[in-house]
Design a protein around this motif. Structure first.
Motif, short mmCIF file in Angstrom:
data_model
loop_
_atom_site.label_atom_id
_atom_site.label_comp_id
_atom_site.label_asym_id
_atom_site.label_seq_id
_atom_site.Cartn_x
_atom_site.Cartn_y
_atom_site.Cartn_z
N ASP A 209 7.61 -6.86 -12.73
CA ASP A 209 6.45 -6.16 -12.17
C ASP A 209 6.74 -5.74 -10.73
OD1 ASP A 209 3.41 -5.57 -12.15
OD2 ASP A 209 3.68 -6.90 -10.41
N TYR A 210 6.32 -4.53 -10.38
CA TYR A 210 6.64 -3.96 -9.06
C TYR A 210 6.14 -4.83 -7.90
CZ TYR A 210 6.61 -0.71 -5.11
OH TYR A 210 6.79 -0.13 -3.88
N ILE A 211 4.86 -5.23 -7.97
CA ILE A 211 4.28 -6.04 -6.90
C ILE A 211 4.97 -7.40 -6.82
CG2 ILE A 211 2.19 -7.19 -6.07
CD1 ILE A 211 2.18 -4.18 -5.67
N GLU A 212 5.28 -7.96 -7.98
CA GLU A 212 5.97 -9.25 -8.01
C GLU A 212 7.35 -9.14 -7.37
OE1 GLU A 212 7.85 -12.23 -11.39
OE2 GLU A 212 6.04 -11.08 -11.89
N VAL A 213 8.03 -8.02 -7.61
CA VAL A 213 9.34 -7.79 -7.01
C VAL A 213 9.23 -7.70 -5.49
CG1 VAL A 213 11.28 -6.18 -6.82
CG2 VAL A 213 10.26 -6.63 -9.05
N LEU A 214 8.22 -6.97 -5.01
CA LEU A 214 8.02 -6.87 -3.57
C LEU A 214 7.83 -8.25 -2.94
CD1 LEU A 214 5.58 -3.81 -3.15
CD2 LEU A 214 8.03 -3.89 -2.68
N GLN B 15 16.26 0.54 -3.24
CA GLN B 15 17.16 0.50 -4.39
C GLN B 15 17.12 -0.87 -5.09
OE1 GLN B 15 20.76 1.60 -2.27
NE2 GLN B 15 20.74 3.65 -3.20
N TYR B 16 17.02 -1.91 -4.29
CA TYR B 16 16.97 -3.28 -4.82
C TYR B 16 15.71 -3.47 -5.66
CZ TYR B 16 18.55 -8.17 -4.58
OH TYR B 16 19.05 -9.41 -4.87
N VAL B 17 14.58 -2.99 -5.13
CA VAL B 17 13.31 -3.09 -5.85
C VAL B 17 13.38 -2.29 -7.15
CG1 VAL B 17 10.86 -2.46 -5.79
CG2 VAL B 17 11.93 -3.52 -3.78
N THR B 18 13.98 -1.11 -7.09
CA THR B 18 14.12 -0.26 -8.28
C THR B 18 14.96 -0.95 -9.35
OG1 THR B 18 13.95 1.74 -6.92
CG2 THR B 18 14.89 2.00 -9.11
N LEU C 81 0.81 -1.21 0.00
CA LEU C 81 0.00 0.00 0.00
C LEU C 81 0.85 1.27 0.00
CD1 LEU C 81 -2.77 -1.02 2.58
CD2 LEU C 81 -2.98 -0.92 0.09
N ILE C 82 2.17 1.13 0.25
CA ILE C 82 3.05 2.30 0.27
C ILE C 82 3.25 2.80 -1.16
CG2 ILE C 82 5.39 3.13 0.82
CD1 ILE C 82 5.56 0.86 2.90
N PRO C 83 3.10 4.09 -1.42
CA PRO C 83 3.38 4.62 -2.77
C PRO C 83 4.79 4.25 -3.20
CG PRO C 83 2.32 6.29 -1.41
CD PRO C 83 2.64 5.14 -0.50
N LYS C 84 4.93 3.84 -4.46
CA LYS C 84 6.21 3.33 -4.95
C LYS C 84 7.37 4.29 -4.68
CE LYS C 84 5.96 1.63 -9.10
NZ LYS C 84 5.99 1.47 -10.57
N GLU C 85 7.15 5.57 -4.92
CA GLU C 85 8.22 6.55 -4.78
C GLU C 85 8.61 6.80 -3.31
OE1 GLU C 85 4.25 8.65 -5.06
OE2 GLU C 85 5.30 7.02 -6.10
N ASN C 86 7.74 6.40 -2.38
CA ASN C 86 8.02 6.60 -0.94
C ASN C 86 8.28 5.28 -0.22
OD1 ASN C 86 7.52 9.37 -1.24
ND2 ASN C 86 5.32 9.08 -0.90
N LEU C 87 8.73 4.27 -0.97
CA LEU C 87 8.88 2.94 -0.37
C LEU C 87 9.81 2.95 0.84
CD1 LEU C 87 8.32 -0.10 -0.42
CD2 LEU C 87 10.20 -0.35 -2.06
N TYR C 88 10.97 3.59 0.70
CA TYR C 88 11.94 3.56 1.80
C TYR C 88 11.43 4.25 3.06
CZ TYR C 88 13.23 8.39 0.69
OH TYR C 88 13.18 9.74 0.49
N SER C 89 10.75 5.39 2.88
CA SER C 89 10.22 6.09 4.05
C SER C 89 9.04 5.34 4.67
CB SER C 89 9.80 7.52 3.68
OG SER C 89 8.80 7.49 2.67
N GLY C 90 8.24 4.67 3.81
CA GLY C 90 7.13 3.87 4.31
C GLY C 90 7.62 2.67 5.12
#
Length: 264
Positions: free
Chosen positions: A229-234, A218-221, A193-202
């Motif tokens: 896919d972003y969700i798949e990476v998470l 950075q690893y996810v990026t 649910l954390i916005p992609k651009e704010n992942l580290y702060s979330g």
């Protein structure tokens, strides 16, 4: 909560006597709430909320509904599936968490039956959840050691204590694993649910060390830049976030980055 099945492919093999002795052992030696299901009729025991007779007379849907109800009320359910090999028994066995096949001579049969049960569980959403992402991490998934899952043994009363201890230990492990899986599923849902651009702060807000949160971002990026896919990476990297130290995660990240650089 935890369903233990006792079974033998041949009639009059002492399954009922053994499973009842384990049921009584658990009631006498632990503080757990224990129930007993008998596939057939019992001659001496009285029917009660925790002791079910003639389970075979219920339809498959009714059987599964009854087990689901009992799992909410009791910690361990002993399922006496003693019968000749029948369609009804085989249909209900795949929902057990541990299976004992009585009689050392039936060890090969036990292994084959266990393989079928495990195959069926692949398609059970409650079992399938997280298996993909946590493959090989024995802290979170059902143990992969066949010998721990299926045991053939000689039907002797002196085995009761050993088997009772085994079931109690397995229940405790199962309880811890289940709670760890559920807790981590909740954490992963929050991370998604954390916005992609704010992942580290979330992640930092969720209690992850700032340096580790930034590295994970950075690893996810990096993975996303490679087309994943972003969700798949998470989901794929989440076990490393939970289980690895900062140094271990950094080492994994640098090795992957080095490998990608060499390919280019």
């Amino acid at each position: 909560m935890y369903l233990v099945g006792f079974y033998s492919p041949k009639a009059k093999s002492g399954v009922t006597e053994l499973s009842l002795s384990i049921y009584n052992w658990l009631k006498s030696n632990t503080t757990l709430l224990v129930a007993f299901i008998s596939y057939g009729p019992l001659e001496k025991e009285e029917i009660s909320n925790e002791l079910i007779h003639e389970f075979s007379k219920l339809t498959l849907i009714e059987q599964k509904r009854k087990v689901k109800q009992l799992k909410k009320q009791f910690d361990i359910i002993i399922y006496d599936a003693s019968s000749q090999l029948s369609d009804g028994v085989l249909k209900i066995l795949p929902i057990v968490d541990r299976l004992f096949v009585v009689g050392d001579e039936h060890r090969d049969f036990a292994v084959k039956l266990h393989e079928i049960i495990q195959f069926n569980k692949i398609f059970d959403k409650s079992v399938k959840n997280f298996i993909t992402h946590l493959q090989g991490n024995k802290t979170f998934i059902i143990r992969e050691n066949m010998d721990q899952q299926v045991i053939g043994f000689n039907n002797k009363k002196k085995d009761t204590d050993d088997i009772g201890q085994m079931i109690y230990t397995d229940y405790v492990t199962y309880y811890l694993e289940r709670n760890l899986v559920e807790n981590n599923e909740k954490i992963l849902k929050k991370i998604k649910l954390i916005p992609k651009e704010n992942l580290y702060s979330g992640l930092y807000d969720l209690g992850v060390d700032f340096e580790k949160a930034l590295l994970f971002h950075q690893y996810v990026t990096l993975r996303e830049a490679l087309g994943q896919d972003y969700i798949e990476v998470l989901e794929t990297l989440f076990p490393f976030l939970i289980n690895y130290s900062f140094a271990e995660l950094l080492d994994k990240f640098q090795n992957e980055l080095h490998f990608i650089t060499k390919l280019k």
